[in-house]
Every structure is written in structure tokens, then in C-alpha cells.
Design an enzyme around this catalytic site. Structure first.
Site, PDB file in Angstrom:
ATOM      1  N   LYS A  73       0.804  -1.228   0.000  1.00 30.49           N
ATOM      2  CA  LYS A  73       0.000   0.000   0.000  1.00 30.49           C
ATOM      3  C   LYS A  73       0.836   1.276   0.000  1.00 30.49           C
ATOM      4  O   LYS A  73       0.376   2.328  -0.463  1.00 30.49           O
ATOM      5  CB  LYS A  73      -0.936   0.003   1.201  1.00 30.49           C
ATOM      6  CG  LYS A  73      -2.122  -0.941   1.086  1.00 30.49           C
ATOM      7  CD  LYS A  73      -3.187  -0.391   0.161  1.00 30.49           C
ATOM      8  CE  LYS A  73      -4.471  -1.187   0.253  1.00 30.49           C
ATOM      9  NZ  LYS A  73      -5.543  -0.602  -0.575  1.00 30.49           N
TER      10      LYS A  73
ATOM     11  N   SER B  56       0.518  -9.845  -0.712  1.00 28.03           N
ATOM     12  CA  SER B  56       0.329  -8.390  -0.667  1.00 28.03           C
ATOM     13  C   SER B  56       0.684  -7.743   0.656  1.00 28.03           C
ATOM     14  O   SER B  56       0.955  -6.540   0.707  1.00 28.03           O
ATOM     15  CB  SER B  56      -1.112  -8.044  -1.039  1.00 28.03           C
ATOM     16  OG  SER B  56      -2.016  -8.686  -0.142  1.00 28.03           O
TER      17      SER B  56
END
Length: 403
Positions: free
Chosen positions: A53, A306
Site C-alpha cells: 500500500k 500483498s
């Protein structure tokens, strides 16, 4: 004209190159042996802030105007975007407020505060936090930084594909990627398809919140929520409009995995790959390990891990559930004679069959078996489901009723 292109992604890479880590691509020998393909892991769990992110967040912050920066920033996040925004804001001397679900892992909340952001908790999933962030933004006039439905954010996430293609010398056939609101896969798919139009992009969601799968099926953005999930990072009930437009054109397939399959994938990654993945980070691996996605022989497949921001207490529970599901931990209840050596017959059978006792608790159970019986609850370490079946059979043949 498209808002996200290979060019915007290359620009994003130049913008954030001195901020982010180039995360490693590791081969998964176990998954390669299991599938016959060549399976790799793109380890964004090793990225700064523990997740991909930061790529999109820092690219977005770098493209804010001076006025937008002066107003401070506000974001909504399940936890990982929060940390990316908080760190990016801190590096630029910008005040940051983050709205997060009250169910967000404590580790993510603590880390976000640690980067200097103010945290406001609201609701159960990302969408609830988003509603709160919009409310605060209207009150304060702060600049809103969307976690996925933004061209700069998507372009930042797309830099992952640039690294993958370089690290594997462009020998990439399939990329398997988590989907929540769709930011990471929209960026990854845009870059990957531009570099190689024949590359296959597979998106993975939890079946508890299959919002993008339902959106693709219905041909329009659709809200979907069945239950909460261990994959809090992709717990998005309503995906983005911009991300949906990209995904419906560039993503080849969207599949879902069950919670138990995520637990097992997290356990597999930790045990065999030495990779600590949060639930959202493990869904790509879960898709392959469970057989929901079956790559072709000799295909080069990359699973994007992720994020790795998993709360320690959550990880403990996940390991337990994962061990139970794959037959390596078994708990049962039975009754023994309330006399000297009453337990020894049970332990002798377990010892003979190489079962390791992890825990044993006894109590008088007058209601069902009488005063001459003791209830005993035992948890054992086992090899697999076949091993458990042999143990249950041996105990049953010895006269013990197993529950």
C-alpha cells in the site's frame, strides 16, 4: 483517454523509487512440485510498512498540490493503506487522520499511530470506515486519499508488475493477485498486459466478501457481504468504479477461496516458505494450494503476497485452525474409569500410534456416565487425517466412545 497506463505507472516508479523497497521474488518449491508449474511469490509483506500500500499512498501524496497538503490528509483503510498514508504524510510533514474499522488488527492500529497519524475507529469493515472518513473530511476540509479508486494510487500499485517482469526476465505467464477494492490488481493488470498482452491475470477474493467477483458477473459495481473474514485487508463490500472498469477489461478470472483455505495457506507460507502473510496476503497462495486455481504444467506463475501485517494473536488462532483443518491437530472427548491408572490405557494407545499429547483435562461427569467415570478432553498432535482415523479406530476398539 485512460487514466492509468504503463506510462503513468513508470512515472509512479520514478516518483517513489527512493521510498519503497524492491521486494524479492521467491520460488515456492512445494507449490511447484504440487502443481507441475513454476510458482513464485512476490513478497510485498517485506515492503516498508509491511504491505504494498505504501506504493500507491506515496505516489498520491507526491502528486498533491501545496494547498491540498496544507489542508492535511484523511484516509479510510482496513489497516495497510493507513500505514502507507501515515508514513508518507510524516515524511512530508503533513497532518494525517485515518478512519479504520473497529475490527482492524491491533498491530495495524498501533503501527498507524506510531507513524504519527490520528486514528478513528468505526464499524466492522472498510466501507464503514470510509463513511466515517467522508464525514470527517466534510467537517475539516482535509484532502481525502482514497485507498484504491484513484489513478495515482493504482499507478503506484502497478509498479509491482514492473519489478516482477524484470526479476523473472519477462518469463511471466500468470499473476495471481488479491482483490479487495481492486487497486492492486488494477495496477498490476494494466502494467502486465501492456508488457505482455498474453499474460493471464487471476484475481482472488474471500467467498465471505466476493464483491468484485459479483461485480464482474453482473457487469456493474455490486455490493456483496456474507460474513467477516480473516482477510481484513480485502474486506471491501463495494469495489471502486475506476478499478472495476479496469478489471472487467484486463483481468481474466476472479475466483474465491474459503476461510479454511486461507488459514491453511497462511500456515503453509509460514512453515514452508518462512513467509509471514496476513489473510489478504495469503489468498493468492490459497487459490493454488487449495486447487481452486490450477496452473498448467511448466507455466510461470507469480502469487503476490500483498502484506504481512498479521496480529500475533490472530496468527496463533490461524495456526491452530490450519493445523486442525489439515489433520495435524485433533481434539476429542471420552470417558475413563475413575480409578488409579484410568487414563493410562488411553495414553498407551496414543503412544503406540505416535500421537503427541499437547493437552489433557479431566473432570467428574456425573450426569451422563455416573460417579465412577471421569470425562477427559485431550488434544493431540497428529500427522494427517489418516493418522487421526487410525487413532479413533484404536480407541473405539478398546471400548472408548470418542466425541
Amino acid at each position: 483517454m485512460k487514466k492509468v497506463t504503463l506510462e503513468t505507472i513508470k512515472n509512479a516508479r520514478e516518483t517513489i523509487k527512493d521510498i519503497i523497497n524492491i521486494t524479492p521474488v521467491l520460488e515456492s518449491t512445494k507449490m511447484s512440485e504440487k502443481t507441475g508449474a513454476n510458482v513464485y511469490l512476490k513478497c510485498e509483506n517485506l515492503q516498508k510498512t509491511g504491505s504494498f500500500k505504501i506504493r500507491g499512498a506515496c505516489n498520491k501524496i507526491a502528486n498533491l498540490t501545496d494547498e491540498e497538503k496544507a489542508n492535511g490528509v484523511i484516509a479510510s483503510s482496513a489497516g495497510n493503506h493507513a500505514q502507507g498514508v501515515a508514513l508518507g504524510a510524516k515524511m512530508n510533514g503533513i497532518d494525517a487522520t485515518i478512519a479504520m474499522p473497529a475490527t482492524a488488527p491491533l498491530a495495524k492500529v498501533k503501527a498507524t499511530k506510531g507513524y504519527g497519524a490520528k486514528v478513528v475507529l468505526n464499524g466492522l469493515v472498510y466501507d464503514d470506515a470510509y463513511a466515517k472518513a467522508v464525514e470527517i473530511q466534510k467537517e475539516t476540509g482535509a484532502t481525502f486519499l482514497h485507498p484504491f479508486d484513484d489513478e495515482y494510487v493504482i499507478s503506484g500499485q502497478g509498479t509491482i508488475s514492473l519489478e516482477i517482469f524484470e526479476q523473472l526476465n519477462e518469463n511471466v505467464d500468470t499473476i495471481v493477485c488479491p482483490i479487495g477494492g481492486g487497486g492492486i490488481i488494477a495496477g498490476v493488470a494494466t502494467a502486465a498486459k501492456a508488457l505482455n498482452p498474453s499474460v493471464k491475470i487471476v484475481g482472488v477474493q474471500t467467498s465471505n466478501i466476493p464483491s468484485m467477483k459479483e461485480s464482474v458477473k453482473n457487469g456493474k459495481v455490486t455490493t456483496a457481504f456474507n460474513a467477516n473474514t480473516v482477510a481484513d485487508g480485502i474486506a471491501v463490500k463495494t469495489p471502486g468504479n475506476l478499478t472495476f472498469d479496469i478489471i472487467k477489461d484486463l483481468v481474466d478470472e476472479v475466483i474465491t477461496v474459503e476461510e479454511d483455505e486461507i488459514y491453511q495457506a497462511m500456515l503453509f507460507l509460514l512453515e514452508y516458505q518462512k513467509v509471514a502473510a496476513e489473510g489478504a496476503g495469503a489468498v493468492s497462495t490459497a487459490a493454488i494450494w487449495s486447487g481452486k486455481y490450477q496452473p498448467k504444467k511448466d507455466e510461470n506463475v507469480v502469487c503476490i503476497i500483498s502484506g504481512g501485517n498479521v496480529d500475533t494473536n490472530t496468527l496463533y488462532r490461524v495456526i491452530d485452525k490450519g493445523l486442525v483443518k489439515c489433520g495435524r491437530r485433533f481434539s476429542f472427548r471420552t470417558h475413563i474409569e475413575n480409578k488409579t491408572g484410568g487414563l493410562s490405557q488411553v495414553t498407551a494407545i496414543l503412544n503406540e500410534l505416535d500421537a503427541n499429547i499437547l493437552d489433557a483435562n479431566m473432570s467428574k461427569d456425573k450426569s451422563s456416565q455416573g460417579i465412577n467415570k471421569l470425562a477427559v478432553e485431550i488434544t493431540i498432535e497428529t500427522f494427517d487425517h489418516e493418522h487421526i482415523a487410525k487413532i479413533v479406530e484404536a480407541l473405539t476398539n478398546a471400548g472408548f466412545e470418542i466425541k
